[in-house]
Design an enzyme around this catalytic site. Sequence first.
Site, short mmCIF file in Angstrom:
data_model
loop_
_atom_site.label_atom_id
_atom_site.label_comp_id
_atom_site.label_asym_id
_atom_site.label_seq_id
_atom_site.Cartn_x
_atom_site.Cartn_y
_atom_site.Cartn_z
N GLY A 11 0.83 -1.21 0.00
CA GLY A 11 0.00 0.00 0.00
C GLY A 11 0.86 1.25 0.00
N ARG A 72 0.95 -5.17 -5.68
CA ARG A 72 1.00 -6.40 -4.90
C ARG A 72 1.33 -7.49 -5.90
NH1 ARG A 72 -2.96 -3.21 -1.82
NH2 ARG A 72 -1.95 -2.89 0.18
N CYS A 73 2.26 -8.34 -5.57
CA CYS A 73 2.84 -9.26 -6.57
C CYS A 73 2.85 -10.69 -6.05
CB CYS A 73 4.27 -8.77 -6.89
SG CYS A 73 5.15 -9.83 -8.05
N GLY A 102 5.64 -2.17 3.59
CA GLY A 102 5.17 -2.63 4.89
C GLY A 102 5.63 -4.04 5.19
N ASP A 103 4.93 -4.65 6.11
CA ASP A 103 5.27 -5.97 6.63
C ASP A 103 5.47 -7.02 5.52
OD1 ASP A 103 4.86 -7.85 9.17
OD2 ASP A 103 3.72 -8.67 7.51
N THR A 126 3.92 2.88 5.43
CA THR A 126 2.52 2.44 5.51
C THR A 126 1.80 3.36 6.48
OG1 THR A 126 1.03 0.76 6.44
CG2 THR A 126 3.30 0.63 7.14
N ILE A 127 0.59 3.78 6.13
CA ILE A 127 -0.13 4.72 7.00
C ILE A 127 -0.57 4.06 8.31
CG2 ILE A 127 -0.93 6.14 5.09
CD1 ILE A 127 -3.77 4.88 5.63
N ASP A 128 -0.64 2.72 8.31
CA ASP A 128 -1.24 2.03 9.47
C ASP A 128 -0.39 2.08 10.74
OD1 ASP A 128 -3.38 1.40 7.96
OD2 ASP A 128 -2.96 -0.75 7.80
N ASP A 130 1.75 -0.09 11.63
CA ASP A 130 1.56 -1.43 12.19
C ASP A 130 2.83 -2.28 12.21
OD1 ASP A 130 1.77 -1.70 9.47
OD2 ASP A 130 0.03 -2.99 9.23
N ARG A 155 -17.35 17.44 13.08
CA ARG A 155 -17.77 18.09 14.33
C ARG A 155 -18.64 19.31 14.04
NH1 ARG A 155 -14.54 16.64 18.96
NH2 ARG A 155 -15.39 18.44 20.00
N GLY A 171 -7.00 0.71 9.22
CA GLY A 171 -6.31 0.02 10.29
C GLY A 171 -6.96 -1.33 10.49
N ARG A 172 -6.43 -2.34 9.79
CA ARG A 172 -7.03 -3.67 9.89
C ARG A 172 -6.66 -4.34 11.21
NH1 ARG A 172 -4.75 -5.47 4.22
NH2 ARG A 172 -3.25 -3.96 4.98
N GLY A 186 -10.59 14.98 19.62
CA GLY A 186 -11.55 15.10 20.72
C GLY A 186 -12.73 14.15 20.61
N ALA A 187 -12.51 12.98 20.03
CA ALA A 187 -13.62 12.02 19.90
C ALA A 187 -14.00 11.44 21.26
CB ALA A 187 -13.21 10.89 18.96
N ARG A 212 -25.42 15.10 30.91
CA ARG A 212 -24.33 16.03 31.31
C ARG A 212 -24.27 17.25 30.38
NH1 ARG A 212 -21.33 11.32 31.04
NH2 ARG A 212 -20.06 12.16 29.37
P1 ADP Z 1 2.71 -4.34 2.66
O1 ADP Z 1 4.15 -4.38 2.29
O2 ADP Z 1 2.15 -2.96 2.63
O3 ADP Z 1 2.43 -5.11 3.93
P2 ADP Z 1 1.60 -6.60 1.15
O4 ADP Z 1 1.34 -7.43 2.34
O5 ADP Z 1 0.55 -6.53 0.11
O6 ADP Z 1 1.91 -5.07 1.49
O7 ADP Z 1 2.96 -7.13 0.50
C1 ADP Z 1 3.51 -6.54 -0.65
C2 ADP Z 1 4.15 -7.59 -1.50
O8 ADP Z 1 5.23 -8.19 -0.78
C3 ADP Z 1 3.26 -8.76 -1.87
O9 ADP Z 1 2.41 -8.48 -2.96
C4 ADP Z 1 4.27 -9.81 -2.24
O10 ADP Z 1 4.80 -9.59 -3.53
C5 ADP Z 1 5.38 -9.55 -1.23
N1 ADP Z 1 5.24 -10.46 -0.08
C6 ADP Z 1 4.34 -10.39 0.92
N2 ADP Z 1 4.51 -11.41 1.79
C7 ADP Z 1 5.53 -12.15 1.31
C8 ADP Z 1 6.19 -13.34 1.75
N3 ADP Z 1 5.83 -13.99 2.87
N4 ADP Z 1 7.21 -13.83 0.98
C9 ADP Z 1 7.60 -13.19 -0.13
N5 ADP Z 1 7.02 -12.06 -0.59
C10 ADP Z 1 6.01 -11.54 0.11
O1 F6P Z 2 -1.98 0.56 3.67
C1 F6P Z 2 -2.72 -0.17 4.60
C2 F6P Z 2 -4.15 -0.13 4.25
O2 F6P Z 2 -4.41 1.21 4.09
C3 F6P Z 2 -5.15 -0.75 5.21
O3 F6P Z 2 -5.45 0.00 6.34
C4 F6P Z 2 -6.34 -0.98 4.31
O4 F6P Z 2 -7.21 -1.94 4.77
C5 F6P Z 2 -5.66 -1.42 3.06
O5 F6P Z 2 -4.38 -0.81 3.05
C6 F6P Z 2 -6.41 -1.14 1.81
O6 F6P Z 2 -5.55 -1.21 0.73
P1 F6P Z 2 -5.98 -1.50 -0.77
O7 F6P Z 2 -7.28 -0.85 -0.99
O8 F6P Z 2 -4.86 -0.91 -1.55
O9 F6P Z 2 -6.04 -2.98 -0.86
#
Ligand code: ADP
Ligand code: F6P
Length: 320
Positions: A11, A72-73, A102-103, A126-128, A130, A155, A171-172, A186-187, A212
């Site tokens: 993302g 995403r690949c 991200g992760d 990543t904006i999350d 996380d 508001r 934020g999943r 201020g939520a 109140r």
């Molecule tokens: P983010 O990096 O934001 O968490 P994704 O989870 O979609 O986004 O991962 C981005 C890309 O990283 C995936 O489309 C894939 O190509 C690669 N990827 C994710 N998980 C793995 C993994 N366990 N092993 C190898 N490549 C991965």
């Molecule tokens: O980047 C993280 C995130 O914004 C999550 O909070 C959200 O659920 C997801 O990506 C949505 O991403 P997309 O619409 O690109 O699959």
Amino acid sequence: MKKIAVLTSGGDAPGMNAAIRATVRYALYKGLDVYGVERGYTGLINGDISRFNSRSVSDTIHKGGTMLKTSRCPQFTEIEGRRLAHETLAAYNITGLVVIGGDGSFRGAKALSDEFGVKVMGIPGTIDNDLNYTDYTLGFDTAVNTTIWAINSLRDTMGSHDRVSLLEVMGRGCGDIALYAGIAGGAEYVIVPEVPYDIDAICRDIKSSQKRGKTSNMIILAEGAGNKEEIVARIKEKTGISVKTTTLGHIQRGGSPNMADRVLAARMAVKAVDLLCEESDSRLIGIRNKQIIADPIDEALAMPKRFNEELYSVAHILSL
Ligand code: ADP
Ligand code: F6P
């Protein structure tokens, strides 16, 4: 280390362009050849790569999204996909790679590093917010400020009509956007995946808040914490109040990165390039206690979940 490449993956997030720009310009300053890869790992597999100069990244620092595009690949999750990706790098004699993502992107980076010896530096984008090994990820601060802008607008109108409002934010698995925007905006109620919540208690509280003198209430819901339709249906059933819902959606993923994200991008990119110049093992760059850090990828990804309980515990109190 003579040649490196940079890509963005997963993302997108505000600040990715600032990180690309800083990577390219600092690498050139350090005497490296630097290449940009389009569409993340997809581009690496397909050979969508070109040599960058300083002008390649002109006029990008203030833009959201990523000038390199992202993807995403699924192919890259298989070793054959990663082999093709490595062939592209090998064809250009590129031995170092900066991955901004991200992760998931970092799990891919780890595999590429382990299997083919590519030195990979990960910059968290990543904006999350996380990723547990770093206090902040690129894009989080900007996304929270975008969310605050939305809360401010809500508001205004909710107050005029004495309404209860529910704003769903991204934020999943991580409630940081909801928590920080909720505190800053201020939520009255912040619902996050990290903490179980009691919707009936919220209903009772909304009723007592009216006694109140409160005429309007705001609930911030992290998307992974619950189903907004079910929540508003329950509130209607218990209180008779019709809650107005808003989903901020991808608006919070775009927009010009703010100062915090641009400066963080610069600091992290410099660290990534310095480590590549030193021929360091692959690392994930982050920030802890205001210091830029670089952890081994395994260690960084294994860090336990962090959540700011202290901040969460005062969120509701401050709105009483
Ligand atoms: P983010 O990096 O934001 O968490 P994704 O989870 O979609 O986004 O991962 C981005 C890309 O990283 C995936 O489309 C894939 O190509 C690669 N990827 C994710 N998980 C793995 C993994 N366990 N092993 C190898 N490549 C991965
Ligand atoms: O980047 C993280 C995130 O914004 C999550 O909070 C959200 O659920 C997801 O990506 C949505 O991403 P997309 O619409 O690109 O699959």
